[in-house]
Design an enzyme around this catalytic site. Structure first.
Site, PDB file in Angstrom:
ATOM      1  N   GLU A 218      24.116 -16.129  19.490  1.00 25.13           N
ATOM      2  CA  GLU A 218      23.477 -17.084  20.408  1.00 25.13           C
ATOM      3  C   GLU A 218      24.225 -17.161  21.746  1.00 25.13           C
ATOM      4  O   GLU A 218      23.668 -17.588  22.753  1.00 25.13           O
ATOM      5  CB  GLU A 218      23.435 -18.477  19.767  1.00 25.13           C
ATOM      6  CG  GLU A 218      22.315 -18.659  18.768  1.00 25.13           C
ATOM      7  CD  GLU A 218      20.936 -18.764  19.408  1.00 25.13           C
ATOM      8  OE1 GLU A 218      20.758 -19.575  20.325  1.00 25.13           O
ATOM      9  OE2 GLU A 218      20.048 -18.001  18.996  1.00 25.13           O
TER      10      GLU A 218
ATOM     11  N   THR B 243      28.919 -16.538  17.554  1.00 24.88           N
ATOM     12  CA  THR B 243      27.513 -16.252  17.277  1.00 24.88           C
ATOM     13  C   THR B 243      26.831 -15.430  18.356  1.00 24.88           C
ATOM     14  O   THR B 243      27.179 -15.528  19.538  1.00 24.88           O
ATOM     15  CB  THR B 243      26.755 -17.590  17.123  1.00 24.88           C
ATOM     16  OG1 THR B 243      25.345 -17.355  17.227  1.00 24.88           O
ATOM     17  CG2 THR B 243      27.124 -18.592  18.214  1.00 24.88           C
TER      18      THR B 243
ATOM     19  N   TYR C 211      23.874 -25.917  21.259  1.00 17.64           N
ATOM     20  CA  TYR C 211      24.622 -25.230  20.190  1.00 17.64           C
ATOM     21  C   TYR C 211      25.392 -24.054  20.771  1.00 17.64           C
ATOM     22  O   TYR C 211      26.601 -23.905  20.554  1.00 17.64           O
ATOM     23  CB  TYR C 211      23.641 -24.742  19.110  1.00 17.64           C
ATOM     24  CG  TYR C 211      24.251 -23.759  18.125  1.00 17.64           C
ATOM     25  CD1 TYR C 211      25.062 -24.191  17.082  1.00 17.64           C
ATOM     26  CD2 TYR C 211      24.017 -22.377  18.250  1.00 17.64           C
ATOM     27  CE1 TYR C 211      25.618 -23.283  16.177  1.00 17.64           C
ATOM     28  CE2 TYR C 211      24.569 -21.471  17.349  1.00 17.64           C
ATOM     29  CZ  TYR C 211      25.370 -21.934  16.314  1.00 17.64           C
ATOM     30  OH  TYR C 211      25.925 -21.028  15.439  1.00 17.64           O
TER      31      TYR C 211
ATOM     32  N   LYS D 242      29.456 -23.378  21.129  1.00 17.25           N
ATOM     33  CA  LYS D 242      30.109 -22.219  20.516  1.00 17.25           C
ATOM     34  C   LYS D 242      30.815 -21.353  21.563  1.00 17.25           C
ATOM     35  O   LYS D 242      31.750 -20.618  21.247  1.00 17.25           O
ATOM     36  CB  LYS D 242      29.078 -21.384  19.746  1.00 17.25           C
ATOM     37  CG  LYS D 242      28.629 -22.020  18.436  1.00 17.25           C
ATOM     38  CD  LYS D 242      29.683 -21.816  17.332  1.00 17.25           C
ATOM     39  CE  LYS D 242      29.200 -22.276  15.984  1.00 17.25           C
ATOM     40  NZ  LYS D 242      30.144 -21.956  14.894  1.00 17.25           N
TER      41      LYS D 242
END
Ligand code: NAP
Ligand code: G4F
Length: 357
Positions: free
Chosen positions: A134, A132, A156, A160
């Site tokens: 992110e 991601t 999160y 990841k």
């Protein structure tokens, strides 16, 4: 010719449901992992499972969970996939601040459970990891690509990051065909209702239909590179069709604020929104009527925010021939029109039932 076999974790999610459709159309046999739930959680794949032809011959669902390795290993053995798409995740950034340990358990350790399952088996399968944007956090204020530094800003994103690196490690250490797709935000009519774009498309529709008067949001100034999920699903598949495993950014190379998304959503409905006030006191007001339709609630702010995301997908374009097809305005129009029509039908039905009582 024998059909290819794919295994999808997260098949009941936005991307998983589009990918299942996409692969079935390409002639794949698809196996999907679904979580046991006390209520129905297969809405997004309902149209596939209710088609007997598909459900008996091409789509096979298995109960499972990314936190349960013995079950994952059994599914690997049973399905014998040529391609695994690991899309399952606790995917909500704000929720990850509330359940950080669980988010890591599923997103980080779930990935190693699958990779280790492959390593300990005789499977020659390709593995896709749903990485991601992110990961970049606030590391760069110019377009981010495969070489940009990571600076995760949430539990999160940190979970990841582990998954991203373990994919690279297993690729190098054990010669597993494992690739990361570093995907920027992608949305659709099937987007989860607590993500900001869908929250906006549903609530703007409700305001226009007179179902609610106003709704609350958090940070309106965060910038995201928003694409359309079905375009991205094609890119996900292309990543695994490459001759060698590698990592790719998929994005649109356009960034917009949450505020711009809201403005465009009202434009689709023939309204213009203007903003008054600052910070927590800011309000969104309909220009024609002066009605207040949006306010700010501090509950929706995150302890640490990612302010700016903009993806450079040149590598995917050059090596995979992938490009996004849907523009920002088309995306907003698709989502708002879908929610408006869906809500209108159910409102009319309710009025009809009410009138009959
Ligand atoms: P989504 O709609 O939230 O779907 C997540 C899926 O994961 C659902 O099927 C969910 O099952 C499943 N899941 C959750 N916990 C699980 C567990 N413990 N074991 C097995 N499955 C579990 O997410 P999405 O938007 O389709 O995104 C797909 C993947 O891409 C995710 O990994 C996400 O983190 C990543 N990603 C998404 C975006 C984006 O903008 N959409 C961008 C970059 C990366 P239930 O239906 O039972 O909850
Ligand atoms: O829609 P969001 O919750 O998505 P976010 O945090 O960007 O994460 C999504 O995209 C990631 C890819 O970059 C994925 F990895 C991840 O799984 C997920 O799919 O929030 C977008 C922005 C944020 O800046 C948030 O602070 O919208 C802002 N926002 C403002 N008000 C809000 C709200 N977000 C939500 N969910 N709800 C609000 O009321």
């Amino acid at each position: 010719m024998k059909s290819k076999v794919a295994l999808i974790t997260g098949i009941t999610g936005q991307d998983g449901s589009y990918l299942a459709e996409f692969l079935i159309n390409k002639g794949y046999i698809v196996h999907g992992i679904v979580r046991s739930s006390s209520s129905f959680n297969r809405e997004r794949i309902d149209h596939l499972t209710s088609n007997k032809e598909i459900f008996h011959n091409t789509l096979f669902l298995h109960y499972g969970d990314l936190i349960d390795s013995s079950n994952l290993n059994r599914i690997l053995e049973k399905a014998e996939p040529d391609e695994i798409y690991n899309l399952g995740a606790q995917s909500h950034v704000q929720v990850s601040f509330e359940i950080p340990e669980y988010s890591a358990e599923v997103n980080a350790l779930g990935t190693i459970r699958l990779l280790d399952g492959i390593r300990n088996s005789s499977l020659r399968t390709k593995f896709y990891q749903a990485s991601t944007s992110e990961l970049f956090g606030n590391s760069s204020t110019s377009a981010q690509n495969e070489d940009t530094n990571f600076n995760p800003r949430s539990p999160y994103a940190v979970s990841k990051l582990y998954a991203y690196w373990i994919v690279k490690n297993y690729r190098e250490a054990y010669n597993i065909f494992a690739s990361n797709g570093i995907l920027f935000n992608h949305e659709s009519e099937r987007r989860g209702e607590t993500f900001v774009t869908r929250k906006v498309s549903i609530n703007v529709s409700k305001i226009i239909l007179g179902i609610i008067n106003k709704f609350s949001l958090g940070n309106l100034d965060a910038k995201r590179d928003w694409g359309y999920a079905p375009d991205f699903v094609e890119g996900i598949w292309k990543i695994l069709q490459s001759d060698t495993p590698d990592d790719f950014v998929l994005a649109t190379n356009e960034t917009h604020t949450v505020r711009e998304f809201i403005e465009e959503a009202f434009i689709v409905m023939g309204e213009e929104i203007i903003w008054e006030g600052k910070g927590l006191d800011e309000k969104g007001i309909l220009k024609k009527t002066g009605k207040e339709v949006i306010d700010i609630d501090k509950r929706y702010f995150r302890p640490t925010e990612v302010d700016f995301l903009l993806g450079d997908y040149s590598k995917a374009k050059q090596k995979l021939g992938w490009e996004p097809k849907t523009t920002f305005n088309e995306l907003v129009r698709k989502m708002v029109t879908y929610d408006y029509n869906k809500l209108k039908i159910s409102t009319n039905r309710n009025v009809h039932i009410f009138n009959k009582l």
